[in-house]
Design an enzyme around this catalytic site. Structure first.
Site, PDB file in Angstrom:
ATOM      1  N   GLU A   1      83.500  57.069   8.235  1.00 16.80           N
ATOM      2  CA  GLU A   1      82.581  58.084   7.722  1.00 16.80           C
ATOM      3  C   GLU A   1      83.343  59.219   7.043  1.00 16.80           C
ATOM      4  OE1 GLU A   1      78.819  57.622  10.756  1.00 16.80           O
ATOM      5  OE2 GLU A   1      80.436  58.882  11.457  1.00 16.80           O
TER       6      GLU A   1
ATOM      7  N   CYS B   1      85.384  66.283   4.392  1.00 16.45           N
ATOM      8  CA  CYS B   1      86.175  65.942   5.571  1.00 16.45           C
ATOM      9  C   CYS B   1      86.356  64.416   5.547  1.00 16.45           C
ATOM     10  CB  CYS B   1      85.400  66.391   6.804  1.00 16.45           C
ATOM     11  SG  CYS B   1      86.150  65.890   8.348  1.00 16.45           S
TER      12      CYS B   1
ATOM     13  N   CYS C   1      90.362  55.601  16.248  1.00 16.15           N
ATOM     14  CA  CYS C   1      91.487  56.477  16.605  1.00 16.15           C
ATOM     15  C   CYS C   1      92.053  56.026  17.938  1.00 16.15           C
ATOM     16  CB  CYS C   1      91.004  57.930  16.724  1.00 16.15           C
ATOM     17  SG  CYS C   1      92.357  59.108  16.986  1.00 16.15           S
TER      18      CYS C   1
ATOM     19  N   CYS D   1      91.175  61.189  22.988  1.00 14.11           N
ATOM     20  CA  CYS D   1      90.686  62.475  23.500  1.00 14.11           C
ATOM     21  C   CYS D   1      89.262  62.207  23.994  1.00 14.11           C
ATOM     22  CB  CYS D   1      90.679  63.547  22.414  1.00 14.11           C
ATOM     23  SG  CYS D   1      92.302  63.790  21.649  1.00 14.11           S
TER      24      CYS D   1
ATOM     25  N   CYS E   1      85.899  63.357  22.173  1.00  7.13           N
ATOM     26  CA  CYS E   1      85.716  63.024  20.755  1.00  7.13           C
ATOM     27  C   CYS E   1      85.133  61.616  20.625  1.00  7.13           C
ATOM     28  CB  CYS E   1      87.072  63.105  20.053  1.00  7.13           C
ATOM     29  SG  CYS E   1      87.023  62.551  18.343  1.00  7.13           S
TER      30      CYS E   1
ATOM     31  N   GLY F   1      90.146  59.471  13.066  1.00  4.75           N
ATOM     32  CA  GLY F   1      91.560  59.102  13.071  1.00  4.75           C
ATOM     33  C   GLY F   1      92.511  60.265  13.208  1.00  4.75           C
ATOM     34  N   GLU F   2      93.771  59.922  13.458  1.00  4.32           N
ATOM     35  CA  GLU F   2      94.823  60.927  13.593  1.00  4.32           C
ATOM     36  C   GLU F   2      95.714  60.829  12.346  1.00  4.32           C
ATOM     37  OE1 GLU F   2      95.906  63.562  15.197  1.00  4.32           O
ATOM     38  OE2 GLU F   2      97.736  63.401  14.023  1.00  4.32           O
TER      39      GLU F   2
ATOM     40  N   SER G   1      94.740  67.979   9.960  1.00  2.59           N
ATOM     41  CA  SER G   1      94.498  68.353  11.356  1.00  2.59           C
ATOM     42  C   SER G   1      95.141  67.309  12.262  1.00  2.59           C
ATOM     43  CB  SER G   1      92.984  68.404  11.602  1.00  2.59           C
ATOM     44  OG  SER G   1      92.705  68.747  12.938  1.00  2.59           O
TER      45      SER G   1
ATOM     46  N   SER H   1      95.095  70.691  16.942  1.00  3.53           N
ATOM     47  CA  SER H   1      94.006  70.648  17.922  1.00  3.53           C
ATOM     48  C   SER H   1      94.576  70.981  19.288  1.00  3.53           C
ATOM     49  CB  SER H   1      93.363  69.263  17.919  1.00  3.53           C
ATOM     50  OG  SER H   1      92.830  69.017  16.635  1.00  3.53           O
TER      51      SER H   1
ATOM     52  N   HIS I   1      93.196  73.155  22.122  1.00  2.00           N
ATOM     53  CA  HIS I   1      92.166  73.029  23.170  1.00  2.00           C
ATOM     54  C   HIS I   1      92.569  73.496  24.567  1.00  2.00           C
ATOM     55  CE1 HIS I   1      90.067  71.008  20.018  1.00  2.00           C
ATOM     56  NE2 HIS I   1      90.731  69.884  20.125  1.00  2.00           N
TER      57      HIS I   1
ATOM     58  N   ASN J   1      80.720  69.810  20.412  1.00  2.00           N
ATOM     59  CA  ASN J   1      79.548  69.030  20.016  1.00  2.00           C
ATOM     60  C   ASN J   1      79.316  67.910  21.010  1.00  2.00           C
ATOM     61  OD1 ASN J   1      78.967  70.356  17.445  1.00  2.00           O
ATOM     62  ND2 ASN J   1      80.987  69.592  16.864  1.00  2.00           N
TER      63      ASN J   1
ATOM     64  N   CYS K   1      82.230  68.105  13.988  1.00  2.00           N
ATOM     65  CA  CYS K   1      83.552  67.792  14.556  1.00  2.00           C
ATOM     66  C   CYS K   1      83.429  66.898  15.781  1.00  2.00           C
ATOM     67  CB  CYS K   1      84.249  69.060  15.037  1.00  2.00           C
ATOM     68  SG  CYS K   1      84.888  70.071  13.741  1.00  2.00           S
TER      69      CYS K   1
HETATM   70  N1  SAH Z   1      92.819  63.611  15.041  1.00  2.00           N
HETATM   71  C1  SAH Z   1      92.807  64.871  14.361  1.00  2.00           C
HETATM   72  C2  SAH Z   1      91.673  65.049  13.381  1.00  2.00           C
HETATM   73  C3  SAH Z   1      90.275  64.646  13.764  1.00  2.00           C
HETATM   74  S1  SAH Z   1      89.297  65.617  14.860  1.00  2.00           S
HETATM   75  C4  SAH Z   1      92.825  65.999  15.333  1.00  2.00           C
HETATM   76  O1  SAH Z   1      92.619  65.762  16.515  1.00  2.00           O
HETATM   77  O2  SAH Z   1      93.095  67.124  14.946  1.00  2.00           O
HETATM   78  C5  SAH Z   1      88.899  67.131  14.089  1.00  2.00           C
HETATM   79  C6  SAH Z   1      88.721  68.258  15.109  1.00  2.00           C
HETATM   80  O3  SAH Z   1      87.518  68.101  15.881  1.00  2.00           O
HETATM   81  C7  SAH Z   1      89.853  68.317  16.123  1.00  2.00           C
HETATM   82  O4  SAH Z   1      90.241  69.644  16.326  1.00  2.00           O
HETATM   83  C8  SAH Z   1      89.194  67.753  17.354  1.00  2.00           C
HETATM   84  O5  SAH Z   1      89.856  68.109  18.541  1.00  2.00           O
HETATM   85  C9  SAH Z   1      87.817  68.333  17.242  1.00  2.00           C
HETATM   86  N2  SAH Z   1      86.829  67.678  18.097  1.00  2.00           N
HETATM   87  C10 SAH Z   1      86.854  66.421  18.583  1.00  2.00           C
HETATM   88  N3  SAH Z   1      85.758  66.190  19.343  1.00  2.00           N
HETATM   89  C11 SAH Z   1      85.019  67.319  19.306  1.00  2.00           C
HETATM   90  C12 SAH Z   1      83.755  67.685  19.858  1.00  2.00           C
HETATM   91  N4  SAH Z   1      83.046  66.845  20.597  1.00  2.00           N
HETATM   92  N5  SAH Z   1      83.308  68.925  19.594  1.00  2.00           N
HETATM   93  C13 SAH Z   1      84.006  69.790  18.839  1.00  2.00           C
HETATM   94  N6  SAH Z   1      85.192  69.492  18.281  1.00  2.00           N
HETATM   95  C14 SAH Z   1      85.696  68.274  18.517  1.00  2.00           C
END
Ligand code: SAH
Length: 352
Positions: free
Chosen positions: A88, A101, A108, A112, A115, A158-159, A188, A211, A213, A289, A332
């Protein structure tokens, strides 16, 4: 077979060796400056247009388009020409410009838990052409609405730094051929240290978002499992090396998870990390989210504001990211391209 946006200009020149030299320029400008499909480049003879279509097919088939209630966020679901996990991309319209985006992998492997992409697992790397094509097709959609696509964020599925060579190929194409400046490109990452080091040696100063967190290893190990391999102190040192090499701001992403990383203590720890960067990082707070496989909810808006002002009091530069497209699962961490997720078996939020 290479796809349309996989080939470099030199490779295309090889393919057009039997054509007069000006054809290369016509094709390249058609694709990248005018955002045309080969069949629309009418300066080319019909036979050549057909040949390009068959020898360099596009890599993505549009499966569905979802538009948010407000109409400002559009999610594209693509199937990959050669099969595999669908992907997507999300196009976001602002007042005077648009941002896309893009995904860098089908799925991925970073796992995490909060996600949706991580919950669904990894299928395969995307090629440079598959990444560039997401941008070009979003740019076409944006142009059709009279808006210029100004920014690309590598924050979809993806990463990016687990697929750095293909991502870098895309960065070069976007910069060199679509004419986007490096300051409008943001990668990111979960914090893949060797990837950040490679990026520091690359010639263009793209923005880096990490990222984060959590600012303690114990908690970050749980939220972002790759932290066990690349712990916080090493990551901060690598970020400082990137800053020294690039003279670009780094931002920390912080998904606000209720009762997990939103207490006063978490703000103090985060501020401590931020001030270890030279120059200091910018913090993006993202309201968590909802995703199908994660039991914990997001921090309520009033407490996000509270957390943000606490950070400001600690001299941290902070913004709260506006959530867009939650109604179409485009925000996100919500991109899963319809893949089933693994439900986490956790009973409670991790202790802080
Ligand atoms: N893999 C990369 C890029 C994709 S995620 C990364 O982790 O940075 C893009 C962003 O959305 C990251 O900061 C990720 O931690 C965040 N993210 C993932 N799941 C989320 C969620 N459920 N709510 C809010 N942000 C989230």
């Amino acid at each position: 077979m290479a796809s349309l946006f996989d080939v470099t200009r030199d490779e295309l020149a090889g393919l057009l060796h039997d054509q007069p030299p000006f054809r290369l320029k016509q094709v390249w400008e058609g694709l990248y400056s005018n955002l045309q499909e080969p069949s629309q480049i009418l300066t080319l003879p019909g036979a050549l247009r057909e040949r390009l279509d068959s020898e360099l097919p596009s890599a993505l088939d549009l499966a569905t388009t979802s538009v948010s209630d407000k109409g400002d966020t559009v999610k594209f679901l693509w199937t990959l020409r050669d099969g595999g996990h669908p992907i997507e991309s999300v196009l976001m319209h602002y007042r005077d410009r648009a941002t896309v985006c893009v995904s860098t992998q089908a799925g991925c492997a970073m796992a995490c838990g909060f996600c949706a992409t991580g919950q669904a697992g990894f299928t395969r790397q995307l090629t440079t052409g598959e990444i560039v094509e997401q941008v070009v097709r979003a740019a076409r959609a944006s142009k059709a609405k009279g808006q210029r696509l100004a920014n690309v964020v590598f924050m979809g599925m993806g990463e990016p730094l687990a697929n750095e060579p293909a991502v870098w190929g895309a960065v070069e194409r976007l910069h060199g051929d679509l004419g986007m400046s490096a300051r409008h490109l943001t990668i990111s990452t979960v914090g893949i240290i060797p990837g950040i080091r490679t990026l520091a040696e690359r010639p263009l100063p793209v923005n880096l978002a990490v990222s984060m967190h959590a600012a303690r290893n114990e908690l970050r190990d749980e939220l972002v499992p790759i932290n066990k391999r690349y712990p916080i102190d090493d990551l901060i040192e690598t970020c400082n090396d990137y800053l020294a090499a690039k003279n670009r701001r780094i931002s920390f992403e912080w998904a606000m998870i209720d009762g997990v990383n939103d207490q006063p203590r978490a703000a103090r720890e985060l501020a401590g990390l931020v001030h270890r960067l030279k120059p200091s990082a910018h913090v993006n707070l993202i309201p968590l989210n909802p995703t199908p496989g994660w039991p914990t909810t997001g921090t309520p808006p009033s407490r996000i504001t509270e957390f943000a002002s606490r950070l400001e009091d600690l001299h941290v530069n902070v913004t709260v990211r506006r959530n867009r497209g939650t109604d179409i699962d485009a925000a996100c961490g919500q991109l899963a391209a319809g893949q089933p997720v693994r439900i986490q078996s956790r009973r409670s939020a991790p202790a802080i």
